[in-house]
Design an enzyme around this catalytic site. Structure first.
Site, short mmCIF file in Angstrom:
data_model
loop_
_atom_site.label_atom_id
_atom_site.label_comp_id
_atom_site.label_asym_id
_atom_site.label_seq_id
_atom_site.Cartn_x
_atom_site.Cartn_y
_atom_site.Cartn_z
N ARG A 89 0.83 -1.19 0.00
CA ARG A 89 0.00 0.00 0.00
C ARG A 89 0.87 1.26 0.00
NH1 ARG A 89 -5.22 -0.25 1.74
NH2 ARG A 89 -4.75 -2.35 2.46
N THR A 90 1.78 1.33 0.95
CA THR A 90 2.67 2.49 1.04
C THR A 90 3.59 2.55 -0.18
OG1 THR A 90 2.62 2.29 3.45
CG2 THR A 90 4.35 3.66 2.52
N LYS A 118 22.09 -8.24 2.93
CA LYS A 118 22.40 -8.49 4.33
C LYS A 118 23.88 -8.73 4.56
CE LYS A 118 17.83 -9.84 5.84
NZ LYS A 118 16.87 -10.92 5.81
N ARG A 139 11.74 2.12 3.51
CA ARG A 139 10.94 1.59 4.61
C ARG A 139 11.73 0.46 5.22
NH1 ARG A 139 5.27 1.73 5.36
NH2 ARG A 139 4.57 0.27 6.94
N HIS A 172 6.56 7.35 10.70
CA HIS A 172 5.97 7.15 9.38
C HIS A 172 5.45 8.52 8.96
CE1 HIS A 172 4.18 5.43 6.00
NE2 HIS A 172 3.17 4.75 6.52
#
Lengths: 358, 358, 358
Positions: A89-90, A118, A139, A172
């Site tokens: 969604r974001t 990583k 994010r 956020h």
């Protein structure tokens, strides 16, 4: 921008949020951010400028000619969407915002791909992205990472802006922006946001959106805040302390219906059981009285609005969806416009867009 | 469009396919779809218009100037590709079609990302996408979902078109369009599609492409249909019944070579063992006589063509690939052009493109 | 291009690398590649043309007008990024290169999605992509696959160029290009690359970048090559043999500090333990003396540069990162520019870009 190069990481990190604001501006004293890291960096003037720019962009976008103009504004820029914590969604909202302003984009958005990074330090990964792109929208589940990366990039030979699209439980900021934009827009032809009553309901303890929005509302005059939640999920003490210190009128209660009667806006939230310390802990809490349904709809004043950061479960009954006061879908679309405004502003195109001929 | 708002979901859903057609048009009586949900919504006139538009687009795209013109046609639009059932082939074809017409795109295409949406209702997910995009191209394992979503969106405050890129075992309308386009194009300078013989071979029971194409062929005059399959995989009774009712000349047989001799087009299909009711059930069927190889190539008339929806396993021997009658690669590329035409038509740009100066 | 159609696959495959070069050119004798398959296909003249084109593109891109011009050059083309072996770094670099030149892109980049294609032959998958796109940028764990696909496509009815973004342990030609570009650029205002000393250090046995770069350096005059590694990871015999045959001055040693003192460039590499024949085999090797840190930095001549293909682990201490001789971040960004140049050249736009008015 110059200034983040003049302060060490430890010193910067230790500053109170409001003191960090000056370090994040595009140009000193301008207010418009270069890095967007936390909701608290926006003062009222900047919030109102962003809302005005978002309004302008959505208006220009209505005609094909206008949409094509907007796509030309940042057509020379490329943005990287680095979502090591997936959130479609974001992600899609930021993507659409980039597309509206003409940026092309690259992305890492799934766990499998991002795990490749990583083996290397976050600093090296971010430097990699900064090699190829002109902005990083990130994010991450890691609290504070966006802030660290912003400092690192500003101190590298290729400084580019960071836009925090969610970091940990903590921040956020663009969600807070879209919430404010929705409130400002809903009341702009009805006398404005000053003096309104905003009711928060649901999981107020763990929702970072509530924390951010509560703070930003203190930028407006006489906005009363009401917190409705079961005791175990009530708003945390630090939020309350900020309001008390600033002399804000607020109330903590478990009576949703009582609160709805006086509300200009009701902000519903989901129980965030993904943060439960023991599995199923939230399920033991009686949340039945903290849902918005047909009864609450009847009690809501006729100019009141219903908001929700989405996704919802059953906090808002679908029977409310077609009521003109249900603002949550428009709220989601507002997110796209305010993000487009933020990106345009970040690159210094606020004036260009505000004054264009469309 | 107005009309989907004038009928309840249950009533709409209960209509026979042909009666639904009128509800899906851009404008009443125009034929061009707003929502594209199932193959049966296309009548002959619309099919021929879409084929003509696809021909036009592929011609315009040959020059750089033409390609840039096409990219400007829908440059103000954004499409969401929501593939909760992954299919890279269909995904890429729709993506390319969007890019040709200038749309920018967002996507959810892997199971991991799309699972995020499982917590919320389909309706809410689709409303989310409709907040950010101007069209939703969706593929789903769930039968009928695209139809439901089209109804929902048309009844929301932000109606946007749905393009069904495959739903369950049931419908895959753009596959049917590209099949028809391939047939129309192959015979357009040889007297047209009327009066031809089309041979279907392989897994005719479970292939939704066969069902759709068989139906669409009834829109043309005197197209004879021959169904070649092992008994266990023969064409289902409902398909046969439609043909019988409409007085179509058809034949059911297990003699591929006999059928090939009279074929204008041979449509080969893969054994769809992913739908086997018990694992390995298909493997027990003798399919050796239902493959197209060097022998069949010799028997095929010189103007006959070989089609396949791809991917293939061994239904068509690779020795056929360089024969000029092997149409399956071009068929795949045709899919891109007809989808570009469909998208242009959906947004009302058929006339603009047909009459442009390129 | 015509020529790959005049030779069978087995015959082509059996040719020595240098003899294959002529088959891969855009037009006979031009040097500029149509297919980019291996580092050895580039002679000095072509390398220098690509470096000049990359310089030109990065200069043009500095202004907004220039960036928009570049985006128009290949705006009529679409590229497919087919990464069946995921690598976000290489993926993003090629993506950014495409975006700079204006190509739109499609991609398959995760294992899950690409596994869909496992049911069909590589040839069929590549034919699928060639149906929708104008170029295939592919990365694969399978040695030689890019070469086979290039031959297949050139012999199909839809020939499009293949750009090998890494195949197996074997070839990664664009990495070699960016390494050469970094060296050429670093010394271009200091008398050029001829006569320099390049020191390779780390896992020289398994790093394909070392093999390719070592070979390409033989195109330049009097470039001395020094190989510094633990005995178990030293440069393989075939590389040494090529250098010996060509009369190149080279040295094999385990003394990094001694080598650094005389180096114009130090090329550090990571221990590639993912290729260990038994798990943990590399961990038993003492690599402590093959790392670049503060001490080595002191020994490096003032015009010397430090390179690394990235990602790094601890081969280069982060304390080197802000030294002006640390070239690895710029090296990464160089990758984007040289790939943009390669793509422009592949499509025949070298002259257009070199001579444009920006």
């Amino acid at each position: 921008m110059a200034r983040l190069t003049e302060i060490g990481w430890e010193d910067f990190h230790a500053l109170p949020l409001e003191a960090k604001r000056a370090y994040l501006e595009r140009t000193e004293g301008d207010g418009m951010p270069y890095h967007t890291l936390f909701a608290q960096q926006f003062d009222r003037a900047t919030l109102e400028r962003l809302c005005a720019l978002a309004n302008r962009i959505r208006f220009i976008n209505k005609s094909k000619e206008g949409a094509l103009y907007l796509k030309s504004v940042l057509a020379h820029k490329r943005a990287m969407l680095y979502f090591s914590q997936p959130s479609s969604r974001t992600f899609l909202s930021h993507l659409a915002a980039c597309q509206i302003m003409g940026l092309t984009t690259g992305s890492v958005r799934d766990a499998a791909t991002s795990s490749e990074f990583k083996g290397e330090s976050h600093e090296d990964s971010i430097r990699t992205f900064s090699s190829y792109f002109d902005m990083i929208i990130m994010r991450s589940p890691e609290q504070g990472l966006a802030e660290k990366m912003a400092w690192e990039l500003s101190n590298s030979s290729r400084p580019i802006p960071i836009l925090n699209a969610g970091s940990g439980k903590d921040q956020h900021p663009t969600q807070a922006l879209l919430d404010i934009y929705t409130l400002v827009r809903s009341f702009e032809e009805k006398g404005g946001l000053d003096g309104r009553t905003v009711v928060f309901c649901g999981d107020l303890m763990r929702g970072r959106t509530v924390r951010s929005l509560s703070y930003l509302l203190t930028n407006f005059r006489d906005v009363r805040q009401v917190f409705v939640a079961p005791q175990e999920l009530q708003v945390p003490a630090d939020v309350v302390m900020i309001l008390a210190k600033k002399g804000i009128d607020f109330e903590v209660t478990d009576d949703l219906r009582g609160a709805v009667k006086t509300a200009d806006a009701v902000y519903m939230t989901r129980i965030q059981d993904e943060w439960d310390s023991s599995k199923g802990a939230s399920a033991k809490i009686d949340t039945s009285r903290f849902k918005f349904g047909a009864e609450e709809l009847k009690l809501l004043p006729k100019d009141g609005i219903i908001m929700h950061p989405l996704p919802r479960r059953d906090e808002i009954a679908t029977c409310c969806d077609h009521d003109p006061r249900a603002m949550y879908w428009r709220q989601m679309r507002n997110g796209m416009w305010i993000r487009a405004a933020l990106i345009a502003g970040t690159f210094g195109f606020e004036k260009t867009v505000m004054e264009c001929g469309y």
